[in-house]
Motif scaffolding. Sequence first.
Motif, short mmCIF file in Angstrom:
data_model
loop_
_atom_site.label_atom_id
_atom_site.label_comp_id
_atom_site.label_asym_id
_atom_site.label_seq_id
_atom_site.Cartn_x
_atom_site.Cartn_y
_atom_site.Cartn_z
N LEU A 32 0.83 -1.22 0.00
CA LEU A 32 0.00 0.00 0.00
C LEU A 32 0.86 1.26 0.00
N ARG A 33 1.94 1.25 0.75
CA ARG A 33 2.79 2.46 0.88
C ARG A 33 3.44 2.83 -0.46
N ASP A 34 3.44 1.89 -1.43
CA ASP A 34 4.08 2.14 -2.73
C ASP A 34 3.14 2.83 -3.73
N VAL A 35 1.86 2.99 -3.38
CA VAL A 35 0.88 3.50 -4.35
C VAL A 35 1.30 4.84 -4.97
N PRO A 36 1.72 5.85 -4.17
CA PRO A 36 2.09 7.13 -4.80
C PRO A 36 3.23 6.97 -5.81
N ALA A 37 4.27 6.21 -5.44
CA ALA A 37 5.43 6.07 -6.33
C ALA A 37 5.06 5.28 -7.59
N VAL A 38 4.27 4.22 -7.41
CA VAL A 38 3.88 3.40 -8.58
C VAL A 38 2.98 4.21 -9.51
N THR A 39 2.13 5.07 -8.92
CA THR A 39 1.26 5.92 -9.76
C THR A 39 2.11 6.85 -10.61
N ARG A 40 3.12 7.47 -9.99
CA ARG A 40 4.00 8.39 -10.75
C ARG A 40 4.71 7.62 -11.87
N LEU A 41 5.25 6.47 -11.52
CA LEU A 41 6.01 5.66 -12.48
C LEU A 41 5.11 5.24 -13.66
N LEU A 42 3.89 4.80 -13.32
CA LEU A 42 2.99 4.29 -14.35
C LEU A 42 2.47 5.41 -15.25
N ARG A 43 2.13 6.57 -14.64
CA ARG A 43 1.60 7.69 -15.44
C ARG A 43 2.64 8.14 -16.47
N LYS A 44 3.90 8.18 -15.99
CA LYS A 44 4.98 8.63 -16.88
C LYS A 44 5.14 7.63 -18.02
N TYR A 45 5.12 6.34 -17.64
CA TYR A 45 5.34 5.29 -18.65
C TYR A 45 4.21 5.26 -19.68
N LEU A 46 2.96 5.35 -19.21
CA LEU A 46 1.81 5.22 -20.11
C LEU A 46 1.63 6.45 -21.00
N SER A 47 2.28 7.56 -20.65
CA SER A 47 2.10 8.80 -21.44
C SER A 47 2.63 8.64 -22.87
N GLN A 48 3.45 7.60 -23.10
CA GLN A 48 4.02 7.43 -24.45
C GLN A 48 3.05 6.77 -25.42
N PHE A 49 1.95 6.21 -24.92
CA PHE A 49 1.03 5.47 -25.80
C PHE A 49 -0.15 6.34 -26.22
N ILE A 50 -0.71 6.04 -27.39
CA ILE A 50 -1.79 6.88 -27.94
C ILE A 50 -3.08 6.67 -27.14
N VAL A 51 -3.37 5.43 -26.78
CA VAL A 51 -4.55 5.14 -25.94
C VAL A 51 -4.05 4.44 -24.68
N ALA A 52 -4.42 4.98 -23.52
CA ALA A 52 -3.95 4.40 -22.25
C ALA A 52 -4.86 4.88 -21.12
N PRO A 53 -4.95 4.12 -20.03
CA PRO A 53 -5.72 4.59 -18.88
C PRO A 53 -5.05 5.79 -18.24
N ASP A 54 -5.86 6.68 -17.68
CA ASP A 54 -5.35 7.86 -16.97
C ASP A 54 -5.45 7.54 -15.49
N PHE A 55 -4.53 6.70 -14.99
CA PHE A 55 -4.58 6.20 -13.60
C PHE A 55 -4.27 7.29 -12.59
N GLU A 56 -5.09 7.38 -11.54
CA GLU A 56 -4.74 8.20 -10.37
C GLU A 56 -4.50 7.25 -9.22
N GLU A 57 -4.09 7.78 -8.05
CA GLU A 57 -3.70 6.90 -6.95
C GLU A 57 -4.81 5.94 -6.56
N ALA A 58 -6.06 6.43 -6.53
CA ALA A 58 -7.17 5.54 -6.13
C ALA A 58 -7.31 4.38 -7.11
N ASP A 59 -7.06 4.65 -8.41
CA ASP A 59 -7.13 3.59 -9.42
C ASP A 59 -6.00 2.59 -9.20
N VAL A 60 -4.78 3.13 -8.97
CA VAL A 60 -3.62 2.24 -8.79
C VAL A 60 -3.86 1.37 -7.56
N GLU A 61 -4.40 1.96 -6.50
CA GLU A 61 -4.65 1.18 -5.28
C GLU A 61 -5.61 0.04 -5.57
#
Length: 389
Positions: free
Chosen positions: A234-263
């Motif tokens: 659970l404590r990793d949610v903020p960091a994983v959200t940042r990592l995932l948002r950055k990574y997914l930004s390169q794709f044309i269609v992707a989920p727009d995950f926020e912390e509640a979604d990642v959790e």
Amino acid sequence: QRHKFWETQPVGQFKDIGDTSLPEGPIEPPTPLSDVKQEPYNLPVSYEWITCDMESEEMSAEVYNLLTNNYVEDDENMFRFNYSKEFLRWALRPPGYFKSWHIGVRVKTSKKLVAFITGIPARIRVRNEVVTMAEINFLCVHKKLRTKRLAPVMIKEVTRRVHLENIWQAAYTAGVVLPTPIATCQYWHRSLNPKKLIDVGFSRLGARMTMSRTIKLYKLPDSTVTPGFRKMELRDVPAVTRLLRKYLSQFIVAPDFEEADVEHWLLPTENVIESYLVESPESHEITDFCSFYILPSSILGNKNYTTLKAAYSYYNVGTKTPLLQLMNDVLIVAKKKDFDVFNALDVMQNESFLKELKFGPGDGQLHYYLYNYRIRQALKPSELGLVLL
Ligand SMILES: COc1cccc(CC(=N)NC(=O)c2cccnc2OC2CCNCC2)c1
């Protein structure tokens, strides 16, 4: 007679392919909520709508049994998806879900559940537009009712209920070609238990290959190799959200995950979803992430086995650790947890590891669709950053 129904819907039509004069974006504008049909669509006489409360043990058991006996099979009808009850509860109750989008059809007299379709809300980015959509899934009609044209009325009903929540787009996948895929993906399988896979007919012994040679070919080390590789918490949610948002930004269609979604979507859940990350031993920075969901299949008609234990690649981010090494670690974990096979689509950067990690191509394709949203030109799988369950 093909696609009689889909030709009436606001989806890309085959006749429009290549017509670059059509703008990208919504095909039809939203309608005023007062103009949305207020009452449910008509079903054939002896059937009625039911809203399925997945929190109810009894109702989720009925849904589980309908899907276990009537949901998607492979092309040779040897396997059928066997989503677990806890998986269905997880898949259908993300942040902001609507119970009214969990729709069943039952027989008026016997009250037997004979069909199901679901929607969940999701924020999906298309290029630089974030659109709140419904993700439509688990469309299932009992085998004995397949000729009654129930699917079109179920699709219209879930669409009506989505419109009532002021949502006008949807995303869905199918193994069949409908008007009109936004991407067509190939699925790949990595054997973890080759002997069982060959016994049940999922795989075939390679030419000039013995069983012992095949077992050796797919053998994996006993433990992962990446320093700092551990389960997500659970404590990793903020960091994983940042990592995932950055990574997914390169794709044309992707989920727009926020912390509640990642959790909800990525925290490990027993028997449903597994997720791991790499915490740098020096800096304690979260540098990489990988995950898979757990979707067994019933084995139809094998005398020794009833269930194929399958893991499905979900979202994976390799920034410091090469994706090849990260995915090899996830295969090692999956093998250790007694999975028989690890499945992946050729989406995102998956092509970069599939062949090298000894995935073999599956015998089918998975087509992605958007409802009421036109994409100028179909995407390559590597431009797609969306994995549906
Ligand atoms: C092995 O048991 C099976 C039971 C039913 C169907 C299939 C073939 C198939 N249709 N596979 C996929 O769609 C697939 C293959 C690799 C990764 N994800 C997949 O589908 C996901 C995403 C769409 N909803 C179903 C699960 C296989």
